[in-house]
Design a protein around this motif. Structure first.
Motif, PDB file in Angstrom:
ATOM      1  N   LEU A 140      53.977  33.693  44.355  1.00  0.00           N
ATOM      2  CA  LEU A 140      52.779  33.671  43.497  1.00  0.00           C
ATOM      3  C   LEU A 140      51.492  33.770  44.306  1.00  0.00           C
ATOM      4  O   LEU A 140      50.401  33.530  43.800  1.00  0.00           O
ATOM      5  CB  LEU A 140      52.784  32.385  42.652  1.00  0.00           C
ATOM      6  CG  LEU A 140      53.964  32.199  41.714  1.00  0.00           C
ATOM      7  CD1 LEU A 140      53.984  30.791  41.129  1.00  0.00           C
ATOM      8  CD2 LEU A 140      53.937  33.244  40.601  1.00  0.00           C
ATOM      9  N   ASN A 141      51.631  34.134  45.590  1.00  0.00           N
ATOM     10  CA  ASN A 141      50.428  34.199  46.431  1.00  0.00           C
ATOM     11  C   ASN A 141      49.676  35.498  46.178  1.00  0.00           C
ATOM     12  O   ASN A 141      49.958  36.523  46.812  1.00  0.00           O
ATOM     13  CB  ASN A 141      50.816  34.107  47.912  1.00  0.00           C
ATOM     14  CG  ASN A 141      51.376  32.730  48.204  1.00  0.00           C
ATOM     15  OD1 ASN A 141      50.844  31.744  47.715  1.00  0.00           O
ATOM     16  ND2 ASN A 141      52.470  32.688  48.943  1.00  0.00           N
ATOM     17  N   LYS A 142      48.763  35.483  45.228  1.00  0.00           N
ATOM     18  CA  LYS A 142      47.959  36.685  45.003  1.00  0.00           C
ATOM     19  C   LYS A 142      46.700  36.340  44.241  1.00  0.00           C
ATOM     20  O   LYS A 142      46.501  35.202  43.820  1.00  0.00           O
ATOM     21  CB  LYS A 142      48.774  37.757  44.266  1.00  0.00           C
ATOM     22  CG  LYS A 142      49.158  37.447  42.846  1.00  0.00           C
ATOM     23  CD  LYS A 142      49.832  38.683  42.260  1.00  0.00           C
ATOM     24  CE  LYS A 142      50.271  38.504  40.847  1.00  0.00           C
ATOM     25  NZ  LYS A 142      50.980  39.709  40.337  1.00  0.00           N
ATOM     26  N   GLU A 143      45.864  37.351  44.060  1.00  0.00           N
ATOM     27  CA  GLU A 143      44.591  37.186  43.350  1.00  0.00           C
ATOM     28  C   GLU A 143      44.708  37.812  41.969  1.00  0.00           C
ATOM     29  O   GLU A 143      45.264  38.905  41.832  1.00  0.00           O
ATOM     30  CB  GLU A 143      43.492  37.909  44.147  1.00  0.00           C
ATOM     31  CG  GLU A 143      42.084  37.567  43.744  1.00  0.00           C
ATOM     32  CD  GLU A 143      41.205  37.294  44.979  1.00  0.00           C
ATOM     33  OE1 GLU A 143      40.020  37.055  44.769  1.00  0.00           O
ATOM     34  OE2 GLU A 143      41.752  37.306  46.104  1.00  0.00           O
ATOM     35  N   VAL A 144      44.228  37.112  40.979  1.00  0.00           N
ATOM     36  CA  VAL A 144      44.272  37.609  39.599  1.00  0.00           C
ATOM     37  C   VAL A 144      42.876  37.482  39.002  1.00  0.00           C
ATOM     38  O   VAL A 144      42.179  36.493  39.240  1.00  0.00           O
ATOM     39  CB  VAL A 144      45.282  36.798  38.751  1.00  0.00           C
ATOM     40  CG1 VAL A 144      45.139  37.112  37.271  1.00  0.00           C
ATOM     41  CG2 VAL A 144      46.702  37.074  39.213  1.00  0.00           C
TER      42      VAL A 144
END
Ligand SMILES: [Zn+2]
Length: 268
Positions: A140-144
């Motif tokens: 889940l390591n991301k930018e949203v």
């Protein structure tokens, strides 16, 4: 994002790497998108200051019947041009609408709503991040980016490129948190009925009952057309939740693959 809240999530040594860990969610408002969606007569609901959306729509219609019709998609492009409309005229109309007092009211309410959703998301983030990571095994390591629109427009959509559109009446506790995770999972799983039913089991139901004590499922929450499939999936879902692999990491993709191989879940 809150640091060191959960002992189970490994905390990298240097602060920068620590900053990059987890799901970074940016809450933004696009005036153009808000103005266009607020003109759609099919999105409007009576809840959450819906009367101000109606006032804006009436103002826009009075300003230009054909531009309003084109923007609200009640007029096709052909009809708009046949009526003498032009793209330049539409752009001028849209920027005029964004300068109006009627729109300023909607923008103000949307800003207040953004703060409510953001506060709810951040309050629930440590628990929900850990729950979604534990249930799905996803990285889940991301930018949203979450494009917030007026809550009266009852809209939740995943828009590609890790962008979510959200503005909805809060139908039960932690509603926005649960559905933001729902839309974010659409950035991992695709749109087959099976994927969608799995997303609804993970978020609309399992995450909801973990956040809202005393709530249970079934009865299921989610798109009604997927509920028969969710009932068929339930024994497999329970087994997936109970049987944690030796390495402690579940894998939602492997779970979906196993189901896809079963005749009863093959798309007809
Ligand atoms: Zn969905």
């Amino acid at each position: 994002m809150m640091e060191g809240v959960d002992a189970n999530i490994p905390i990298p040594s240097n602060p920068e790497a620590r900053e990059q860990q987890g799901l970074r969610v940016n809450f933004v408002i696009s005036n153009r998108e808000l103005a266009i969606l607020s003109m759609d007569p099919n999105r409007i609901s009576s809840q959450d200051q819906g009367e101000d959306i109606a006032a804006f729509q009436n103002f826009a219609r009075r300003a230009s019947e054909r531009c309003y019709g084109y923007t609200a998609i009640t007029l096709s492009e052909e009809q708009f041009f046949a009526l003498g409309g032009t793209k330049e005229e539409e752009e001028t109309f849209l920027s005029q609408m964004q300068q109006s007092n009627e729109f300023r009211e909607i923008r103000q309410q949307t800003e207040e709503y953004l703060e409510i959703v953001k506060a709810q998301w951040q309050k629930n983030y440590p628990q929900t991040f850990q729950t979604i990571q534990e249930i799905t095994g996803l990285d889940l390591n991301k930018e949203v980016t979450v494009n917030i629109i007026h809550p009266s427009l009852n809209t939740g959509q995943y828009r590609r490129n890790n962008t979510v559109r959200w503005g909805h009446h809060e139908e039960w506790n932690n509603y926005s948190t649960v559905y933001l995770w729902h839309e974010i999972l659409h950035s991992y799983l695709d749109y087959t009925d099976l994927s969608h039913a799995i997303i609804q089991l993970v978020t609309d139901n399992e995450l909801r009952v973990r956040l809202n004590n005393r709530e249970t499922y079934p009865p299921f929450v989610g798109h009604k057309n997927l509920i028969p499939l969710m009932h068929k999936l339930l024994p497999h879902w329970h087994a997936y939740l109970v049987n944690v692999p030796e390495d402690g990491k579940r894998d939602i993709f492997a779970f979906e693959k196993r189901l896809q191989a079963m005749p009863e879940f093959q798309e007809k």
